[in-house]
Write a protein that holds these residues in place. Structure first.
Motif, PDB file in Angstrom:
ATOM      1  N   VAL A 127      -1.020   1.874   7.710  1.00  0.00           N
ATOM      2  CA  VAL A 127      -1.213   3.223   7.172  1.00  0.00           C
ATOM      3  C   VAL A 127      -1.609   4.155   8.310  1.00  0.00           C
ATOM      4  N   ILE A 128      -0.923   5.297   8.402  1.00  0.00           N
ATOM      5  CA  ILE A 128      -1.258   6.285   9.429  1.00  0.00           C
ATOM      6  C   ILE A 128      -1.687   7.620   8.822  1.00  0.00           C
ATOM      7  N   SER A 129      -1.561   7.778   7.503  1.00  0.00           N
ATOM      8  CA  SER A 129      -2.040   9.013   6.869  1.00  0.00           C
ATOM      9  C   SER A 129      -3.545   8.897   6.665  1.00  0.00           C
ATOM     10  N   THR A 130      -4.221  10.029   6.712  1.00  0.00           N
ATOM     11  CA  THR A 130      -5.677  10.005   6.574  1.00  0.00           C
ATOM     12  C   THR A 130      -6.113   9.742   5.140  1.00  0.00           C
ATOM     13  N   GLU A 131      -5.279  10.123   4.180  1.00  0.00           N
ATOM     14  CA  GLU A 131      -5.575   9.847   2.778  1.00  0.00           C
ATOM     15  C   GLU A 131      -4.270   9.846   1.987  1.00  0.00           C
ATOM     16  N   PRO A 132      -4.279   9.247   0.796  1.00  0.00           N
ATOM     17  CA  PRO A 132      -3.065   9.238  -0.033  1.00  0.00           C
ATOM     18  C   PRO A 132      -2.653  10.666  -0.411  1.00  0.00           C
ATOM     19  N   PHE A 133      -1.365  10.836  -0.653  1.00  0.00           N
ATOM     20  CA  PHE A 133      -0.823  12.140  -1.035  1.00  0.00           C
ATOM     21  C   PHE A 133       0.204  11.944  -2.139  1.00  0.00           C
ATOM     22  N   TYR A 134       0.449  13.002  -2.879  1.00  0.00           N
ATOM     23  CA  TYR A 134       1.419  12.943  -3.972  1.00  0.00           C
ATOM     24  C   TYR A 134       2.805  13.339  -3.484  1.00  0.00           C
ATOM     25  N   ASP A 135       3.784  12.573  -3.902  1.00  0.00           N
ATOM     26  CA  ASP A 135       5.195  12.888  -3.704  1.00  0.00           C
ATOM     27  C   ASP A 135       5.856  12.589  -5.034  1.00  0.00           C
ATOM     28  N   ALA A 136       6.499  13.576  -5.612  1.00  0.00           N
ATOM     29  CA  ALA A 136       7.133  13.437  -6.925  1.00  0.00           C
ATOM     30  C   ALA A 136       6.141  12.933  -7.981  1.00  0.00           C
ATOM     31  N   GLY A 137       4.885  13.362  -7.848  1.00  0.00           N
ATOM     32  CA  GLY A 137       3.871  12.994  -8.830  1.00  0.00           C
ATOM     33  C   GLY A 137       3.313  11.588  -8.682  1.00  0.00           C
ATOM     34  N   ILE A 138       3.665  10.890  -7.603  1.00  0.00           N
ATOM     35  CA  ILE A 138       3.237   9.507  -7.389  1.00  0.00           C
ATOM     36  C   ILE A 138       2.458   9.436  -6.073  1.00  0.00           C
ATOM     37  N   LEU A 139       1.316   8.762  -6.086  1.00  0.00           N
ATOM     38  CA  LEU A 139       0.507   8.633  -4.870  1.00  0.00           C
ATOM     39  C   LEU A 139       1.213   7.761  -3.824  1.00  0.00           C
ATOM     40  N   HIS A 140       1.217   8.255  -2.598  1.00  0.00           N
ATOM     41  CA  HIS A 140       1.852   7.582  -1.461  1.00  0.00           C
ATOM     42  C   HIS A 140       0.898   7.562  -0.269  1.00  0.00           C
ATOM     43  N   VAL A 141       1.214   6.689   0.687  1.00  0.00           N
ATOM     44  CA  VAL A 141       0.588   6.702   2.007  1.00  0.00           C
ATOM     45  C   VAL A 141       1.705   6.641   3.047  1.00  0.00           C
ATOM     46  N   ARG A 142       1.495   7.298   4.169  1.00  0.00           N
ATOM     47  CA  ARG A 142       2.469   7.220   5.264  1.00  0.00           C
ATOM     48  C   ARG A 142       2.135   5.982   6.085  1.00  0.00           C
TER      49      ARG A 142
END
Length: 147
Positions: A127-142
């Motif tokens: 995981v390289i994102s600092t926190e989860p984010f929403y994409d198309a209403g679904i939580l994701h991590v980069r």
């Protein structure tokens, strides 16, 4: 499992991948159809689609786009419900990574759904994102992996 790995080269194969994505993302996960199809859903030197076919049945799909210098972005990774937890997702992602290496890319990046984070971790992604984010209403991590 003896799935055939197909690098998409024609409209029929592309449509088979769309059909899988529609079932997985639109019907199961309720992603709006207009958000699912985008400018990368074409046959082009700038995007590469892969399809897994098992006994004549398209069961998984994914695509690779050029993200930034030396980096592939893996997207739209989908496995039909009846074929999950049987190794198809792993085969698909490894095939996308092999293609990225053939294209001379050194890194793979993806936005993984949080519910699939452990799947990607087992394949070497961090995981390289600092926190989860929403994409198309679904939580994701980069997530990223060195190829």
């Amino acid at each position: 499992m003896a799935a055939e790995i197909v690098r998409v080269t024609n409209e029929e194969q592309l449509r088979q991948g769309f059909d899988i994505r529609k079932k997985v993302f639109v019907e199961e996960q309720k992603v709006p159809e207009e958000e699912e199809i985008d400018e990368y859903d074409v046959i082009s030197p700038d995007v590469h689609h892969i399809l897994l076919i098992d006994d004549g049945i398209p069961v998984a799909t994914g695509r690779l786009i050029y993200y930034k210098a030396a980096t592939a972005k893996m997207q739209r990774i989908a496995v039909m419900k009846d074929y999950r937890s049987k190794g198809y997702g792993r085969v698909l992602l490894l095939a996308l990574e092999e293609l990225a290496r053939e294209l001379g890319l050194q890194y793979s990046i993806l936005d993984g759904q949080c519910q699939a984070e452990n799947f990607y971790r087992k394949l070497g992604y961090e995981v390289i994102s600092t926190e989860p984010f929403y994409d198309a209403g679904i939580l994701h991590v980069r997530m990223q992996k060195t190829l």
